[in-house]
Design a protein around this motif. Structure first.
Motif, mmCIF file in Angstrom:
data_model
loop_
_atom_site.group_PDB
_atom_site.id
_atom_site.type_symbol
_atom_site.label_atom_id
_atom_site.label_comp_id
_atom_site.label_asym_id
_atom_site.label_seq_id
_atom_site.Cartn_x
_atom_site.Cartn_y
_atom_site.Cartn_z
ATOM 1 N N GLN A 104 0.815 -1.203 0.000
ATOM 2 C CA GLN A 104 0.000 0.000 0.000
ATOM 3 C C GLN A 104 0.853 1.260 0.000
ATOM 4 N N ALA A 105 1.988 1.220 0.689
ATOM 5 C CA ALA A 105 2.814 2.417 0.819
ATOM 6 C C ALA A 105 3.690 2.655 -0.406
ATOM 7 N N ALA A 106 4.049 1.606 -1.116
ATOM 8 C CA ALA A 106 4.961 1.743 -2.248
ATOM 9 C C ALA A 106 4.263 2.397 -3.431
ATOM 10 N N GLU A 107 4.835 3.495 -3.880
ATOM 11 C CA GLU A 107 4.320 4.178 -5.073
ATOM 12 C C GLU A 107 4.924 3.505 -6.300
ATOM 13 N N PRO A 108 4.123 3.240 -7.318
ATOM 14 C CA PRO A 108 4.704 2.682 -8.537
ATOM 15 C C PRO A 108 5.664 3.695 -9.165
ATOM 16 N N GLU A 109 6.726 3.187 -9.729
ATOM 17 C CA GLU A 109 7.695 4.044 -10.393
ATOM 18 C C GLU A 109 7.073 4.621 -11.666
ATOM 19 N N PRO A 110 7.301 5.910 -11.919
ATOM 20 C CA PRO A 110 6.794 6.475 -13.173
ATOM 21 C C PRO A 110 7.550 5.901 -14.365
ATOM 22 N N ALA A 111 6.882 5.809 -15.488
ATOM 23 C CA ALA A 111 7.531 5.324 -16.706
ATOM 24 C C ALA A 111 8.543 6.355 -17.209
ATOM 25 N N PHE A 112 8.266 7.635 -16.950
ATOM 26 C CA PHE A 112 9.159 8.726 -17.354
ATOM 27 C C PHE A 112 9.523 9.529 -16.119
ATOM 28 N N ARG A 113 10.799 9.892 -15.984
ATOM 29 C CA ARG A 113 11.275 10.602 -14.789
ATOM 30 C C ARG A 113 10.762 12.032 -14.708
ATOM 31 N N ASN A 114 10.480 12.647 -15.854
ATOM 32 C CA ASN A 114 10.048 14.040 -15.838
ATOM 33 C C ASN A 114 9.291 14.358 -17.122
ATOM 34 N N VAL A 115 8.762 15.565 -17.203
ATOM 35 C CA VAL A 115 7.951 15.961 -18.354
ATOM 36 C C VAL A 115 8.782 15.996 -19.636
ATOM 37 N N ASP A 116 10.044 16.369 -19.532
ATOM 38 C CA ASP A 116 10.901 16.405 -20.723
ATOM 39 C C ASP A 116 11.057 15.015 -21.326
ATOM 40 N N GLN A 117 11.287 14.020 -20.490
ATOM 41 C CA GLN A 117 11.379 12.645 -20.995
ATOM 42 C C GLN A 117 10.052 12.181 -21.583
ATOM 43 N N PHE A 118 8.961 12.575 -20.950
ATOM 44 C CA PHE A 118 7.646 12.193 -21.454
ATOM 45 C C PHE A 118 7.400 12.788 -22.845
ATOM 46 N N VAL A 119 7.653 14.093 -22.993
ATOM 47 C CA VAL A 119 7.411 14.749 -24.285
ATOM 48 C C VAL A 119 8.369 14.206 -25.339
ATOM 49 N N GLY A 120 9.669 14.204 -25.028
ATOM 50 C CA GLY A 120 10.664 13.785 -26.017
ATOM 51 C C GLY A 120 10.734 12.292 -26.261
ATOM 52 N N GLY A 121 10.412 11.515 -25.238
ATOM 53 C CA GLY A 121 10.514 10.066 -25.369
ATOM 54 C C GLY A 121 9.222 9.361 -25.707
ATOM 55 N N TYR A 176 3.018 19.185 -18.517
ATOM 56 C CA TYR A 176 3.267 18.575 -17.208
ATOM 57 C C TYR A 176 1.993 17.869 -16.715
ATOM 58 N N ALA A 177 0.852 18.550 -16.825
ATOM 59 C CA ALA A 177 -0.422 17.951 -16.408
ATOM 60 C C ALA A 177 -0.726 16.701 -17.232
ATOM 61 N N LEU A 178 -0.435 16.742 -18.530
ATOM 62 C CA LEU A 178 -0.652 15.571 -19.385
ATOM 63 C C LEU A 178 0.223 14.406 -18.940
ATOM 64 N N TRP A 179 1.473 14.697 -18.633
ATOM 65 C CA TRP A 179 2.387 13.639 -18.185
ATOM 66 C C TRP A 179 1.885 13.006 -16.893
ATOM 67 N N ARG A 180 1.501 13.843 -15.908
ATOM 68 C CA ARG A 180 1.045 13.309 -14.625
ATOM 69 C C ARG A 180 -0.247 12.492 -14.801
ATOM 70 N N ALA A 181 -1.166 12.969 -15.628
ATOM 71 C CA ALA A 181 -2.405 12.220 -15.881
ATOM 72 C C ALA A 181 -2.088 10.892 -16.556
ATOM 73 N N TRP A 182 -1.156 10.907 -17.507
ATOM 74 C CA TRP A 182 -0.763 9.679 -18.213
ATOM 75 C C TRP A 182 -0.195 8.668 -17.223
ATOM 76 N N GLU A 183 0.710 9.121 -16.365
ATOM 77 C CA GLU A 183 1.323 8.224 -15.374
ATOM 78 C C GLU A 183 0.269 7.659 -14.427
ATOM 79 N N THR A 184 -0.659 8.491 -13.982
ATOM 80 C CA THR A 184 -1.695 8.042 -13.054
ATOM 81 C C THR A 184 -2.634 7.048 -13.716
ATOM 82 N N LEU A 185 -3.112 7.360 -14.909
ATOM 83 C CA LEU A 185 -4.088 6.490 -15.569
ATOM 84 C C LEU A 185 -3.494 5.160 -16.015
#
Length: 158
Positions: free
Chosen positions: A36-53, A88-97
């Motif tokens: 319950q306490a462990a947060e899943p690791e994001p697929a991308f470390r930051n918004v720049d990686q999300f946009v560019g990668g 940034y909001a798109l990246w966070r929503a993508w990671e959450t969903l």
């Protein structure tokens, strides 16, 4: 501390191993509290990686160039405060969903998140409107005057 599952099995060694793992905490198996306490690791470390990668590779849009119609995109997207905030909001929503709704989350993300944000970013009045695939123009903030104190005093959080 957890207790063994009710009812003995026919293998006393397995019962003892299970009990010892529960008492000592098997490092290979997370406890319910760790789960319950462990947060899943994001697929991308930051918004720049999300946009560019990811984002620029999955979006298939014609980019306007001269008389060629298409969307207006800025290669320096990160230099536009609105674009940075929206992406940034798109990246966070993508990671959450992707975590919370692996079945339909990506469809929801495209429909409810990406489509409206991309439309706003690339519209004729959007933050990229004065840019192009090979050029960037610095953002021009909207004009604003400070709100009078008597106006702010009327708000519920004043």
């Amino acid at each position: 501390m957890t207790t063994p599952a009710p009812g003995p099995t026919t293998d006393p060694v397995a019962d003892l191993t299970t009990l010892l793992d529960q008492l000592t905490g098997d490092p290979d198996e997370p406890t319910p509290q760790q789960d319950q306490a462990a947060e899943p690791e994001p697929a991308f470390r930051n918004v720049d990686q999300f946009v560019g990668g990811y984002l620029v590779h999955v979006l298939e849009r014609r980019v306007a160039s001269g008389p060629t119609p298409g969307i207006t995109w800025c290669p320096r997207w990160w230099a536009h405060p609105e674009a940075l905030s929206r992406l940034y909001a798109l990246w966070r929503a993508w990671e959450t969903l992707r975590i919370t709704d692996p079945g339909t989350g990506m469809s929801i993300w495209w429909r409810d998140h990406l489509d409206p944000h991309l439309t706003a970013l690339t519209s004729d009045a959007g933050p990229f409107s004065r840019c192009g695939p090979d050029k960037h123009r610095d953002p021009k903030p909207l004009p604003a005057e400070p709100a009078p104190a008597d106006v702010l005093a009327q708000l519920p959080d004043a």
